[in-house]
Design an enzyme around this catalytic site. Structure first.
Site, mmCIF file in Angstrom:
data_model
loop_
_atom_site.group_PDB
_atom_site.id
_atom_site.type_symbol
_atom_site.label_atom_id
_atom_site.label_comp_id
_atom_site.label_asym_id
_atom_site.label_seq_id
_atom_site.Cartn_x
_atom_site.Cartn_y
_atom_site.Cartn_z
ATOM 1 N N PHE B 311 0.940 -1.198 -0.044
ATOM 2 C CA PHE B 311 0.093 -0.016 -0.236
ATOM 3 C C PHE B 311 0.920 1.259 -0.181
ATOM 4 O O PHE B 311 1.864 1.535 0.670
ATOM 5 C CB PHE B 311 -0.901 0.058 1.312
ATOM 6 N N ASP B 312 0.426 2.197 -0.864
ATOM 7 C CA ASP B 312 1.292 3.188 -0.984
ATOM 8 C C ASP B 312 0.586 4.265 -0.226
ATOM 9 O O ASP B 312 -0.377 4.702 -0.481
ATOM 10 C CB ASP B 312 1.222 3.644 -2.383
ATOM 11 N N LYS B 313 1.479 5.225 0.687
ATOM 12 C CA LYS B 313 0.817 6.404 1.437
ATOM 13 C C LYS B 313 0.064 5.937 2.410
ATOM 14 O O LYS B 313 -0.793 4.827 2.272
ATOM 15 C CB LYS B 313 0.153 7.257 0.692
#
Lengths: 75, 632
Positions: B311-313
């Site tokens: 998961f990004d951010k």
């Protein structure tokens, strides 16, 4: 100049129809690239507008026994 | 030419007529007239063979050896040896089978078709002089003004210049919900104006609209083949001519004409060719209906193999707007302390200040009536003011230290605890005493923890978060939602490195991002998933696009991919099983032309019906979230 034609056919049901249409359109003079979308029932072709027209391509497909419902040309 | 079209248009009648003749023929046989039987069945064969042979001929002209050619030769062969009943039944089954295939195939394509049918075809153009004109949607140009009335579909992407109303954007987002639209709001082509009246200035028209792009993507996706399908296609291309050769060889060596023509019929590739694509079409259609765009069979295959989700951010896991997450109050009653804080913060447009004011509004704390005087902003520390005679300070610990406000031991403890959550902290002192301690953070989406758990149940082994946020925030969020591995304070290129490391460790990685600034990682990962963003870049670089920023959609997509791949495998097994069965039957002598064709057609229908199960995948589960969305 190269243009893009999109032909909407009525539903295609056999994968071999696809090959048939692809070969027929590909062998038509002035056609550069063909893609037949089996599920969407669409033929997408890049063609040279000095040699042929989208209507010509529609005629090729009609001759094979498929109904062309709509023709769209993109520059 | 005309004849061919006529045949094409009356194919159903021809099929029916053949069926009637076959019944009549058999009736004649039982009545004792074998002459009637033979003549009627011969006529039936000829009638039914005409459309098949026409197709065979057309294909041959463009150098394609088609299934129709195999059947045509077999029928002629049967005719020559006087097996009129075989030829009649084979041709009838072939036509009737095609009819059933067309009917059932259209079911698997329905979800996508219903989507394309939502595309508007006409628009009401407003001319400069105020008159209106109905035009084809392709004739609208950018900056034209179009009029949309209640019940109509918005024909362009654009900005509202006049009017207001409610729209249903489910065609674009897959989420059915009424959205209020006013002047200056953006609207999207393909959305329905359920109530109201709008004048819209077109910003994107025709094939450039988001909706047109979605349709094109889905149409391309359902025809983008997986490796398995490509293999089968190539196989089929040589398979059909090979069958012709094999039949010939069988005849040469066995001198058994009947056996040779039976081989022709049994050789039709049938279920094998249709089995894999039909599963993918049904699966992709299921997703498209829910605002989940999976780009073709390959993406489907790889997605099903994913074991690591990155998961990004933190923003992907949180609501993405800062709000008050924690409130500690001391001697003063909460409402009074908070009202004072809200009043002083209402003077600031600092994001933390806005979060405080929003919270007060939500809780209906009455702060607006308070009298404020002597307000000052102290740079890098906070605010001070006198409100209704109280000296109020709101800011960080430096502000309190500078004003000689000291924290008690328990307050120190609270502060230390709050710091571990990674929130921004606002301290509020009233008349020289600390009265309120606020933790302000991005709030974790309430459904995330449960949905991540579902992701694990469906086969995800590692859940990773790579974020540019500070370590404390990242750790806190990860621990709250149940993420296994966290790397914080990263630059975009470092994220790519992590993705590569996971891949080198033999994992299949899906990267979930919002499509902004993370294209390199989206492209590097085995599967790039753009979440909640209809931006062009996201649509182009990712393999899966979730139109709504919802974890439920992510879980559904993952489950759907697994189910679709399983379904494809089932179909291939069925198809190969049928071929094996037919071969066995042929050798054992209980399969002949008509029965062979019958088994073939049945197997084609079986794989289509099997694929149709995918259309309703997740139907029961989709219902509660839909209710939730309307309840909000």
């Amino acid at each position: 100049m190269t243009k893009k034609a999109v032909l909407q056919l009525d539903a295609l049901t056999c994968p071999s129809c696809m090959q048939k249409i692809e070969n027929a359109v590909k062998n038509h003079a002035g056609v550069e690239k063909v893609k037949v979308l089996f599920n969407a029932g669409k033929v997408k072709a890049d063609f040279n507008d000095e040699q042929t027209s989208a209507e010509d391509l529609a005629a090729v497909v009609t001759k094979l026994g498929y109904t062309v419902e709509k023709i769209k040309v993109k520059a | 030419m005309k004849f061919q079209n006529w045949i094409q248009n009356h194919i159903n009648q021809i099929t029916l007529l053949t069926a009637v003749l076959i019944v009549l023929g058999y009736a004649g046989k039982f009545a004792g007239s074998s002459l009637t039987y033979n003549i009627v069945l011969a006529v039936a064969s000829i009638i039914a063979a005409v459309p098949i042979m026409l197709h065979a001929y057309q294909a041959l002209r463009v150098k394609v050896i088609s299934i129709e050619l195999l059947v045509s030769i077999a029928v002629i062969g049967a005719f020559i040896i006087g097996e009129y009943n075989e030829s009649a039944i084979v041709t009838f089954l072939f036509l009737f089978g095609s009819y059933l295939e067309a009917r059932t195939l259209s079911k698997t394509r329905e979800s996508i078709k219903s989507l394309t049918e939502m595309a508007p075809t006409t628009a009401t153009l407003v001319h400069d002089d105020g008159t209106t004109e109905e035009v084809d949607v392709d004739d609208v140009e950018e900056d034209d003004i179009v009029l949309v009335k209640t019940g109509a579909s918005i024909p362009v992407d654009g900005v509202i210049v006049d009017g207001h109303g409610y729209t249903d954007e489910s065609a674009v987002t897959g989420e059915s919900r009424e959205i209020t639209k006013q002047v200056d709001d953006d609207v999207f082509s393909g959305t329905m104006l359920s109530d109201g009246y709008l004048k819209v200035r077109a910003t994107k028209v025709g094939d450039d609209t988001t909706f047109a792009k979605i349709i094109e993507l889905v149409e391309d996706a359902q025809d983008t083949k997986s490796h398995a399908e490509k293999f089968i296609d190539r196989f089929a291309q040589y398979y059909t001519p090979a069958v012709l050769v094999i039949a010939l060889l069988v005849f040469i060596f066995s001198r058994d004409f009947k056996l040779a023509i039976t081989v022709l019929v049994l050789g039709c590739p049938g279920a094998l060719v249709i089995g894999a694509p039909v599963s993918n079409v049904a699966g992709i259609g299921n997703g498209a209906k829910r605002g989940i765009l999976i780009k073709g069979g390959d993406a489907m295959d790889t997605f099903a193999k994913v074991d690591t989700f990155v998961f990004d951010k933190t923003g992907t896991l949180t609501k993405g707007n800062t709000s008050v997450a924690k409130v500690n109050n001391y001697d003063l009653p909460l409402e009074q302390a908070f009202a004072l804080t809200a009043k002083i913060e209402s003077l600031s447009d600092h994001p933390l200040g806005r979060a405080v004011v929003n919270y007060a509004e939500q809780k209906d704390y009455n702060y607006q009536a308070l009298n404020i005087a002597d307000n000052q902003t102290i740079k890098g520390q906070g605010l001070s003011a006198t409100i209704d005679g109280h000296a109020v300070l709101a800011g960080n610990h430096k502000l309190l230290a500078a004003n000689n406000v000291h924290l008690s031991a328990s307050q120190q403890e609270d502060l230390a605890e709050l710091k571990t959550t990674g929130s921004s902290i606002v301290l509020v002192a009233v008349d020289g005493k600390l009265e309120l301690m606020l933790g302000i953070a991005d709030i974790i989406r309430p459904e995330v923890a449960a949905e991540l758990q579902h992701l694990r149940e469906k086969g995800a082994k590692h859940l990773v978060m790579l974020t540019g946020d500070n370590q404390a925030t990242a750790d806190y969020v990860a621990q709250q939602v149940g993420i296994d591995e966290v790397h914080a304070e990263l630059m975009p290129e470092q994220k790519v490195e992590f993705v590569k490391q996971f891949q080198q460790a033999g994992r299949t990685v899906a990267f979930v991002g919002d499509g902004i600034n993370d294209s390199p990682s989206l492209a590097t990962a085995n599967i790039g998933i753009a979440m909640g963003s209809g931006t062009d870049v996201a649509i182009e670089t990712s393999d899966v696009v979730l139109m709504q920023s919802s974890f439920h959609a992510l879980v559904h997509a993952y489950g759907l991919a697994k189910k679709t791949v399983l379904n494809t495998k089932e179909n291939i097994v069925i198809a190969i099983g049928v071929v094996a069965f037919l071969l066995l039957g042929l050798i054992a002598g209980f399969i002949f032309m008509a029965s062979g064709m019958f088994v073939h057609e049945i197997s084609i229908l079986v794989v289509i019906f099997n694929a149709m199960r995918l259309i309703n995948y997740g139907h029961e589960k989709a219902a509660p979230t839909a209710k939730l969305a309307t309840a909000k």
